[in-house]
Design a protein around this motif. Structure first.
Motif, PDB file in Angstrom:
ATOM      1  N   ARG A  17       8.744   7.533   2.848  1.00  0.00           N
ATOM      2  CA  ARG A  17       8.709   8.027   1.461  1.00  0.00           C
ATOM      3  C   ARG A  17       7.319   8.549   1.106  1.00  0.00           C
ATOM      4  NH1 ARG A  17      11.930   9.987  -2.307  1.00  0.00           N
ATOM      5  NH2 ARG A  17      13.306   8.213  -2.387  1.00  0.00           N
ATOM      6  N   GLY A  18       6.276   7.788   1.466  1.00  0.00           N
ATOM      7  CA  GLY A  18       4.920   8.224   1.169  1.00  0.00           C
ATOM      8  C   GLY A  18       4.572   9.541   1.842  1.00  0.00           C
ATOM      9  N   LEU A  19       4.971   9.684   3.101  1.00  0.00           N
ATOM     10  CA  LEU A  19       4.723  10.933   3.821  1.00  0.00           C
ATOM     11  C   LEU A  19       5.469  12.093   3.183  1.00  0.00           C
ATOM     12  CD1 LEU A  19       4.879   9.515   7.445  1.00  0.00           C
ATOM     13  CD2 LEU A  19       2.901  10.668   6.412  1.00  0.00           C
ATOM     14  N   TYR A  20       6.735  11.875   2.874  1.00  0.00           N
ATOM     15  CA  TYR A  20       7.534  12.937   2.271  1.00  0.00           C
ATOM     16  C   TYR A  20       6.951  13.359   0.920  1.00  0.00           C
ATOM     17  CZ  TYR A  20      11.283  15.472   0.070  1.00  0.00           C
ATOM     18  OH  TYR A  20      11.991  16.433  -0.588  1.00  0.00           O
ATOM     19  N   LYS A  65      16.599  17.146  -2.446  1.00  0.00           N
ATOM     20  CA  LYS A  65      15.441  17.814  -3.039  1.00  0.00           C
ATOM     21  C   LYS A  65      14.996  19.012  -2.219  1.00  0.00           C
ATOM     22  CE  LYS A  65      13.622  13.993  -5.703  1.00  0.00           C
ATOM     23  NZ  LYS A  65      12.611  12.919  -5.793  1.00  0.00           N
ATOM     24  N   ASP A  66      15.225  18.951  -0.909  1.00  0.00           N
ATOM     25  CA  ASP A  66      14.864  20.071  -0.038  1.00  0.00           C
ATOM     26  C   ASP A  66      15.974  21.115   0.051  1.00  0.00           C
ATOM     27  OD1 ASP A  66      12.343  19.157   0.511  1.00  0.00           O
ATOM     28  OD2 ASP A  66      12.843  18.304   2.470  1.00  0.00           O
ATOM     29  N   GLY A  67      17.066  20.893  -0.676  1.00  0.00           N
ATOM     30  CA  GLY A  67      18.173  21.839  -0.653  1.00  0.00           C
ATOM     31  C   GLY A  67      19.052  21.725   0.581  1.00  0.00           C
ATOM     32  N   CYS A  68      18.937  20.636   1.300  1.00  0.00           N
ATOM     33  CA  CYS A  68      19.714  20.417   2.529  1.00  0.00           C
ATOM     34  C   CYS A  68      20.921  19.536   2.207  1.00  0.00           C
ATOM     35  CB  CYS A  68      18.841  19.777   3.598  1.00  0.00           C
ATOM     36  SG  CYS A  68      17.379  20.740   4.025  1.00  0.00           S
ATOM     37  N   THR A 127       0.831  -1.203   0.000  1.00  0.00           N
ATOM     38  CA  THR A 127       0.000   0.000   0.000  1.00  0.00           C
ATOM     39  C   THR A 127       0.863   1.250   0.000  1.00  0.00           C
ATOM     40  OG1 THR A 127      -1.738  -1.157   1.206  1.00  0.00           O
ATOM     41  CG2 THR A 127      -1.820   1.250   1.237  1.00  0.00           C
ATOM     42  N   LEU A 128       1.904   1.224   0.834  1.00  0.00           N
ATOM     43  CA  LEU A 128       2.781   2.383   0.926  1.00  0.00           C
ATOM     44  C   LEU A 128       3.585   2.573  -0.344  1.00  0.00           C
ATOM     45  CD1 LEU A 128       3.934   1.920   4.582  1.00  0.00           C
ATOM     46  CD2 LEU A 128       2.490   3.731   3.698  1.00  0.00           C
ATOM     47  N   SER A 129       4.029   1.492  -0.954  1.00  0.00           N
ATOM     48  CA  SER A 129       4.757   1.607  -2.213  1.00  0.00           C
ATOM     49  C   SER A 129       3.865   2.255  -3.256  1.00  0.00           C
ATOM     50  CB  SER A 129       5.215   0.235  -2.695  1.00  0.00           C
ATOM     51  OG  SER A 129       6.165  -0.290  -1.805  1.00  0.00           O
ATOM     52  N   HIS A 130       2.623   1.823  -3.322  1.00  0.00           N
ATOM     53  CA  HIS A 130       1.668   2.412  -4.259  1.00  0.00           C
ATOM     54  C   HIS A 130       1.424   3.876  -3.899  1.00  0.00           C
ATOM     55  CE1 HIS A 130      -1.523   2.604  -7.181  1.00  0.00           C
ATOM     56  NE2 HIS A 130      -2.335   3.088  -6.256  1.00  0.00           N
ATOM     57  N   THR A 131       1.312   4.150  -2.613  1.00  0.00           N
ATOM     58  CA  THR A 131       1.087   5.515  -2.158  1.00  0.00           C
ATOM     59  C   THR A 131       2.248   6.416  -2.549  1.00  0.00           C
ATOM     60  OG1 THR A 131      -0.205   4.759  -0.276  1.00  0.00           O
ATOM     61  CG2 THR A 131       0.710   6.970  -0.128  1.00  0.00           C
ATOM     62  N   SER A 132       3.456   5.928  -2.351  1.00  0.00           N
ATOM     63  CA  SER A 132       4.607   6.772  -2.663  1.00  0.00           C
ATOM     64  C   SER A 132       4.717   7.032  -4.157  1.00  0.00           C
ATOM     65  CB  SER A 132       5.896   6.159  -2.114  1.00  0.00           C
ATOM     66  OG  SER A 132       6.213   4.969  -2.784  1.00  0.00           O
ATOM     67  N   LEU A 133       4.177   6.146  -4.971  1.00  0.00           N
ATOM     68  CA  LEU A 133       4.187   6.368  -6.410  1.00  0.00           C
ATOM     69  C   LEU A 133       3.084   7.326  -6.840  1.00  0.00           C
ATOM     70  CD1 LEU A 133       4.805   2.738  -7.711  1.00  0.00           C
ATOM     71  CD2 LEU A 133       6.428   4.638  -7.691  1.00  0.00           C
ATOM     72  N   SER A 159       4.052  13.238  -0.065  1.00  0.00           N
ATOM     73  CA  SER A 159       2.748  13.885   0.105  1.00  0.00           C
ATOM     74  C   SER A 159       2.872  15.233   0.810  1.00  0.00           C
ATOM     75  CB  SER A 159       1.806  12.968   0.883  1.00  0.00           C
ATOM     76  OG  SER A 159       1.535  11.817   0.132  1.00  0.00           O
ATOM     77  N   GLY A 160       4.095  15.699   1.007  1.00  0.00           N
ATOM     78  CA  GLY A 160       4.306  16.998   1.625  1.00  0.00           C
ATOM     79  C   GLY A 160       4.252  17.000   3.137  1.00  0.00           C
ATOM     80  N   CYS A 161       4.381  15.833   3.737  1.00  0.00           N
ATOM     81  CA  CYS A 161       4.314  15.713   5.204  1.00  0.00           C
ATOM     82  C   CYS A 161       5.709  15.444   5.774  1.00  0.00           C
ATOM     83  CB  CYS A 161       3.351  14.601   5.592  1.00  0.00           C
ATOM     84  SG  CYS A 161       1.696  14.794   4.945  1.00  0.00           S
ATOM     85  N   GLY A 162       6.633  16.356   5.523  1.00  0.00           N
ATOM     86  CA  GLY A 162       8.020  16.173   5.939  1.00  0.00           C
ATOM     87  C   GLY A 162       8.204  16.018   7.438  1.00  0.00           C
ATOM     88  N   ASP A 163       7.454  16.782   8.215  1.00  0.00           N
ATOM     89  CA  ASP A 163       7.577  16.682   9.672  1.00  0.00           C
ATOM     90  C   ASP A 163       7.122  15.312  10.173  1.00  0.00           C
ATOM     91  OD1 ASP A 163       8.584  19.248   9.839  1.00  0.00           O
ATOM     92  OD2 ASP A 163       6.662  20.149  10.403  1.00  0.00           O
ATOM     93  N   GLU A 164       6.027  14.817   9.583  1.00  0.00           N
ATOM     94  CA  GLU A 164       5.527  13.494   9.967  1.00  0.00           C
ATOM     95  C   GLU A 164       6.502  12.411   9.515  1.00  0.00           C
ATOM     96  OE1 GLU A 164       2.736  10.753  11.682  1.00  0.00           O
ATOM     97  OE2 GLU A 164       3.229  12.841  12.002  1.00  0.00           O
ATOM     98  N   ALA A 165       7.116  12.600   8.342  1.00  0.00           N
ATOM     99  CA  ALA A 165       8.125  11.647   7.861  1.00  0.00           C
ATOM    100  C   ALA A 165       9.297  11.595   8.844  1.00  0.00           C
ATOM    101  CB  ALA A 165       8.607  12.034   6.465  1.00  0.00           C
ATOM    102  N   GLN A 166       9.711  12.751   9.343  1.00  0.00           N
ATOM    103  CA  GLN A 166      10.799  12.813  10.327  1.00  0.00           C
ATOM    104  C   GLN A 166      10.405  12.099  11.619  1.00  0.00           C
ATOM    105  OE1 GLN A 166      14.026  14.058  10.015  1.00  0.00           O
ATOM    106  NE2 GLN A 166      14.268  13.067  11.988  1.00  0.00           N
ATOM    107  N   ARG A 167       9.153  12.266  12.037  1.00  0.00           N
ATOM    108  CA  ARG A 167       8.670  11.604  13.248  1.00  0.00           C
ATOM    109  C   ARG A 167       8.705  10.079  13.082  1.00  0.00           C
ATOM    110  NH1 ARG A 167       5.070   8.736  15.160  1.00  0.00           N
ATOM    111  NH2 ARG A 167       3.729   8.736  13.325  1.00  0.00           N
ATOM    112  N   VAL A 168       8.297   9.596  11.914  1.00  0.00           N
ATOM    113  CA  VAL A 168       8.299   8.155  11.662  1.00  0.00           C
ATOM    114  C   VAL A 168       9.737   7.635  11.604  1.00  0.00           C
ATOM    115  CG1 VAL A 168       7.673   6.349  10.001  1.00  0.00           C
ATOM    116  CG2 VAL A 168       6.034   8.159  10.561  1.00  0.00           C
ATOM    117  N   LEU A 169      10.650   8.410  11.019  1.00  0.00           N
ATOM    118  CA  LEU A 169      12.066   8.018  10.999  1.00  0.00           C
ATOM    119  C   LEU A 169      12.601   7.912  12.423  1.00  0.00           C
ATOM    120  CD1 LEU A 169      14.777   7.446   9.587  1.00  0.00           C
ATOM    121  CD2 LEU A 169      15.117   9.935   9.486  1.00  0.00           C
ATOM    122  N   THR A 170      12.276   8.875  13.254  1.00  0.00           N
ATOM    123  CA  THR A 170      12.700   8.841  14.658  1.00  0.00           C
ATOM    124  C   THR A 170      12.132   7.610  15.360  1.00  0.00           C
ATOM    125  OG1 THR A 170      12.869  11.251  14.723  1.00  0.00           O
ATOM    126  CG2 THR A 170      12.650  10.109  16.838  1.00  0.00           C
TER     127      THR A 170
END
Length: 127
Positions: free
Chosen positions: A60-63, A99-102, A20-26, A65-76
């Motif tokens: 990847r799916g969160l990122y 991609k974020d210039g970091c 599901t997540l792979s499909h979501t990230s695509l 979809s523009g949810c970078g903060d949530e992606a960071q929370r899941v990574l943590t």
């Protein structure tokens, strides 16, 4: 919904979530992302531990979809759960930071990869 419930009982939730997540990230469709987050929560509630593929796909799916903060929370959460990132996870993080210039953060990830014995590969450098 009844069919989905039956399917979930008969199949491996981790596999379903990863697919599901792979499909979501695509596709980056918010509706699918919410379903993926619900499945992720359901897995944890049922005592099924997400693996590196599940976490990487969700991040990847969160990122995407523009949810970078949530992606960071899941990574943590992944790191706190002692789930070690793999080459795909690290490559994805390098890609996201670039991609974020970091660039400094991306370079830090590359340096860390080498230090821990996970050398960057063609996937990492093809971003």
């Amino acid at each position: 919904m009844r069919l989905l419930s039956l399917f979930l009982r008969k199949c491996n939730l981790d596999l379903i979530l990863s697919l599901t997540l792979s499909h979501t990230s695509l596709t980056c469709k918010d509706r699918l992302l919410q379903q993926a987050l619900d499945l992720f929560s359901s897995m944890k509630t049922k005592g099924i531990k997400p693996n590196v593929v599940t976490y990487t796909s969700l991040i990847r799916g969160l990122y995407n979809s523009g949810c970078g903060d949530e992606a960071q929370r899941v990574l943590t959460e992944m790191l706190e759960s002692n789930i070690a990132p793999n080459i795909k996870t690290y490559s994805m993080l390098v890609d996201m930071f670039c991609k974020d210039g970091c660039v400094d953060q991306a370079q830090s990830i590359l340096k860390h990869m080498i230090e821990i014995g996970v050398p960057p590969n063609i996937l990492t450098y093809s971003i």
